[in-house]
Design an enzyme around this catalytic site. Structure first.
Site, PDB file in Angstrom:
ATOM      1  CB  THR A  62     -40.977 -23.287  17.520  1.00 49.92           C
ATOM      2  OG1 THR A  62     -41.509 -22.870  16.138  1.00 49.92           O
ATOM      3  CG2 THR A  62     -40.433 -24.867  17.209  1.00 49.92           C
ATOM      4  CE  LYS A  66     -43.800 -19.304  17.366  1.00 50.98           C
ATOM      5  NZ  LYS A  66     -43.648 -18.370  16.346  1.00 50.98           N
ATOM      6  CG  ASN A  87     -40.945 -16.149  20.216  1.00 48.28           C
ATOM      7  OD1 ASN A  87     -40.805 -15.225  21.219  1.00 48.28           O
ATOM      8  ND2 ASN A  87     -40.659 -15.649  18.997  1.00 48.28           N
ATOM      9  CG  ASP A 102     -42.884 -14.156  16.294  1.00 51.18           C
ATOM     10  OD1 ASP A 102     -41.716 -14.777  16.125  1.00 51.18           O
ATOM     11  OD2 ASP A 102     -43.821 -14.924  16.636  1.00 51.18           O
ATOM     12  CB  ALA A 129     -55.132 -12.702  11.213  1.00 50.82           C
ATOM     13  CE1 TYR A 222     -36.966 -21.457   8.905  1.00 45.47           C
ATOM     14  CE2 TYR A 222     -38.154 -19.397   9.743  1.00 45.47           C
ATOM     15  CZ  TYR A 222     -37.544 -20.659   9.796  1.00 45.47           C
ATOM     16  OH  TYR A 222     -37.877 -21.509  10.856  1.00 45.47           O
TER      17      TYR A 222
HETATM   18  P1  NAP Z   1     -50.248 -19.931  12.146  1.00 46.71           P
HETATM   19  O1  NAP Z   1     -50.544 -19.208  13.438  1.00 46.71           O
HETATM   20  O2  NAP Z   1     -50.627 -21.070  12.009  1.00 46.71           O
HETATM   21  O3  NAP Z   1     -51.020 -18.795  11.092  1.00 46.71           O
HETATM   22  C1  NAP Z   1     -51.290 -19.187   9.725  1.00 46.71           C
HETATM   23  C2  NAP Z   1     -51.648 -18.336   8.895  1.00 46.71           C
HETATM   24  O4  NAP Z   1     -51.726 -18.530   7.510  1.00 46.71           O
HETATM   25  C3  NAP Z   1     -53.264 -17.769   9.223  1.00 46.71           C
HETATM   26  O5  NAP Z   1     -53.454 -16.384   8.880  1.00 46.71           O
HETATM   27  C4  NAP Z   1     -53.913 -18.565   8.066  1.00 46.71           C
HETATM   28  O6  NAP Z   1     -55.099 -18.255   7.845  1.00 46.71           O
HETATM   29  C5  NAP Z   1     -52.921 -18.762   6.839  1.00 46.71           C
HETATM   30  N1  NAP Z   1     -53.269 -19.620   6.078  1.00 46.71           N
HETATM   31  C6  NAP Z   1     -52.473 -20.987   6.101  1.00 46.71           C
HETATM   32  N2  NAP Z   1     -52.957 -21.902   5.154  1.00 46.71           N
HETATM   33  C7  NAP Z   1     -53.645 -20.945   4.447  1.00 46.71           C
HETATM   34  C8  NAP Z   1     -54.249 -21.084   3.238  1.00 46.71           C
HETATM   35  N3  NAP Z   1     -54.383 -22.354   2.316  1.00 46.71           N
HETATM   36  N4  NAP Z   1     -54.927 -20.183   2.510  1.00 46.71           N
HETATM   37  C9  NAP Z   1     -55.079 -18.906   3.090  1.00 46.71           C
HETATM   38  N5  NAP Z   1     -54.528 -18.777   4.292  1.00 46.71           N
HETATM   39  C10 NAP Z   1     -53.856 -19.749   4.957  1.00 46.71           C
HETATM   40  O7  NAP Z   1     -48.597 -19.795  11.637  1.00 46.71           O
HETATM   41  P2  NAP Z   1     -47.787 -18.711  12.283  1.00 46.71           P
HETATM   42  O8  NAP Z   1     -46.960 -19.114  13.600  1.00 46.71           O
HETATM   43  O9  NAP Z   1     -48.171 -17.088  12.323  1.00 46.71           O
HETATM   44  O10 NAP Z   1     -46.382 -18.740  11.168  1.00 46.71           O
HETATM   45  C11 NAP Z   1     -46.734 -18.538   9.912  1.00 46.71           C
HETATM   46  C12 NAP Z   1     -45.424 -18.445   8.898  1.00 46.71           C
HETATM   47  O11 NAP Z   1     -44.541 -17.477   9.503  1.00 46.71           O
HETATM   48  C13 NAP Z   1     -44.977 -19.890   9.060  1.00 46.71           C
HETATM   49  O12 NAP Z   1     -44.500 -20.126   7.649  1.00 46.71           O
HETATM   50  C14 NAP Z   1     -43.668 -19.652   9.840  1.00 46.71           C
HETATM   51  O13 NAP Z   1     -42.777 -20.584   9.530  1.00 46.71           O
HETATM   52  C15 NAP Z   1     -43.190 -18.014   9.653  1.00 46.71           C
HETATM   53  N6  NAP Z   1     -42.532 -17.742  10.737  1.00 46.71           N
HETATM   54  C16 NAP Z   1     -41.346 -17.021  10.541  1.00 46.71           C
HETATM   55  C17 NAP Z   1     -40.607 -16.582  11.581  1.00 46.71           C
HETATM   56  C18 NAP Z   1     -39.314 -15.795  11.374  1.00 46.71           C
HETATM   57  O14 NAP Z   1     -38.545 -15.730  12.515  1.00 46.71           O
HETATM   58  N7  NAP Z   1     -39.121 -15.420  10.429  1.00 46.71           N
HETATM   59  C19 NAP Z   1     -41.252 -16.276  13.094  1.00 46.71           C
HETATM   60  C20 NAP Z   1     -42.559 -17.123  12.994  1.00 46.71           C
HETATM   61  C21 NAP Z   1     -43.266 -17.582  11.952  1.00 46.71           C
HETATM   62  P3  NAP Z   1     -56.584 -18.685   8.527  1.00 46.71           P
HETATM   63  O15 NAP Z   1     -56.642 -17.496   9.904  1.00 46.71           O
HETATM   64  O16 NAP Z   1     -57.680 -18.427   7.689  1.00 46.71           O
HETATM   65  O17 NAP Z   1     -56.252 -19.960   8.823  1.00 46.71           O
END
Ligand code: NAP
Length: 277
Positions: A62, A66, A87, A102, A129, A222
């Protein structure tokens, strides 16, 4: 002797995977234990070598590892390779092979709660993204007859993500502001940014005020169980879904991969819902 499985991350103390994995092992009489491992960035390579040396046959990966973990694996499945994120890792013939569930987990959760077998002709908005969005977009872009808008704060990242869809004919990149204006055009909205995650629960990527009739809104976060965007969507009559089911599916898929045993993911969903209440 019990088999040992685990999850690596940093921080990792909050992970609910040990709870639902260990409950599943008990329920299905799998002779194994699941452990969370906190790993420092500079120790990642030695942690992976150590896990192999002591015979760990599978582990989950995680945030923030990743993508970082890929150079330290022996092989990466072509889908995870494209997504540049892993993952789940499995020891196969002495080699650590990386996978990414995912997208599969998100699609399975969507279809189940929408009571559908497949997607067709939907207009879909993906907010974000990042790592999770990559995997979800890659999976959804295999449905050639859906239209997908990708909206992200950093437009260049969404443009790069669009490339991952290969020859997907119906993908457009838009800003979060445009997405907010166009919100009533979508059949499905999938919120994948980390905005709205605990403790910043009063924030959301876009404000939901006006959705298409029958729209389905999914937030892969979640914790909290109902983010601001989901609350707004529910209050104006949309069907909504949080990230619990996707998380449960991914854990179930990993157990199936490591042990060959299909598990009862409804039990995982119940435990996660209770733990996050
Ligand atoms: P990540 O790679 O860090 O991506 C974060 C995303 O959020 C990017 O698109 C980023 O935009 C955007 N973001 C963050 N802060 C922001 C802000 N203040 N304003 C506008 N955009 C913002 O994270 P990830 O791994 O994809 O995970 C994202 C979420 O999904 C987390 O909350 C995680 O817990 C959840 N998740 C859930 C599962 C599940 O099984 N349910 C699985 C995976 C992840 P920029 O590109 O502009 O930075």
């Amino acid at each position: 002797m019990k088999e040992l499985f685990g999850i690596i991350g940093n921080p990792i103390a909050h992970s609910l995977s040990p709870l639902i994995q260990n409950e599943s092992y008990e329920l299905h009489e799998i002779n194994a234990h699941f452990q969370a491992f906190h790993v420092e960035h500079e120790d990642l390579e030695s942690a992976i070598k150590g896990m192999k040396a002591i015979g760990i046959k599978g582990f989950m990966v995680t945030v923030p590892f990743k993508a970082e973990v890929i150079p330290f694996l022996d092989e990466v499945d072509p889908i995870a390779e494209k997504k540049k994120a892993v993952n789940v890792v499995q020891l196969i013939d002495g080699k650590y092979v990386g996978f990414n569930f995912d997208g599969e987990g998100c699609l399975k959760a969507l279809l189940e709660d929408m009571n559908r077998q497949s997607l067709q002709n939907e207009n879909i908005l993906i907010l974000g993204a990042g790592g999770a969005a990559q995997s979800i977009y890659y999976t959804l872009s295999h449905f050639d007859d859906v239209h997908i808008d990708l909206a992200n704060r950093t437009i260049e990242k969404a443009e790069a993500l669009k490339e991952l869809g290969g020859n997907h004919r119906h993908t457009s990149v838009i800003s979060l502001e445009e997405a907010e204006i166009k919100q009533n055009e979508y059949d499905i909205i999938i919120q994948t940014t980390s905005i709205g995650m605990w403790p910043d629960i009063d924030q959301s990527a876009i404000n939901i005020t006006n959705l298409k009739k029958g729209a389905f809104v999914s937030d892969i976060i979640y914790n909290p169980a109902e983010t601001k965007i989901l609350k707004q969507a529910r209050e104006i009559g949309a069907n909504t879904q949080n990230g619990i089911k996707m998380l449960a599916f991914q854990n179930a898929l990993s157990i199936e991969k490591w042990t060959g045993q299909k598990v009862n993911y409804q039990k995982m969903i119940d435990s996660l819902t209770k733990a996050l209440r």
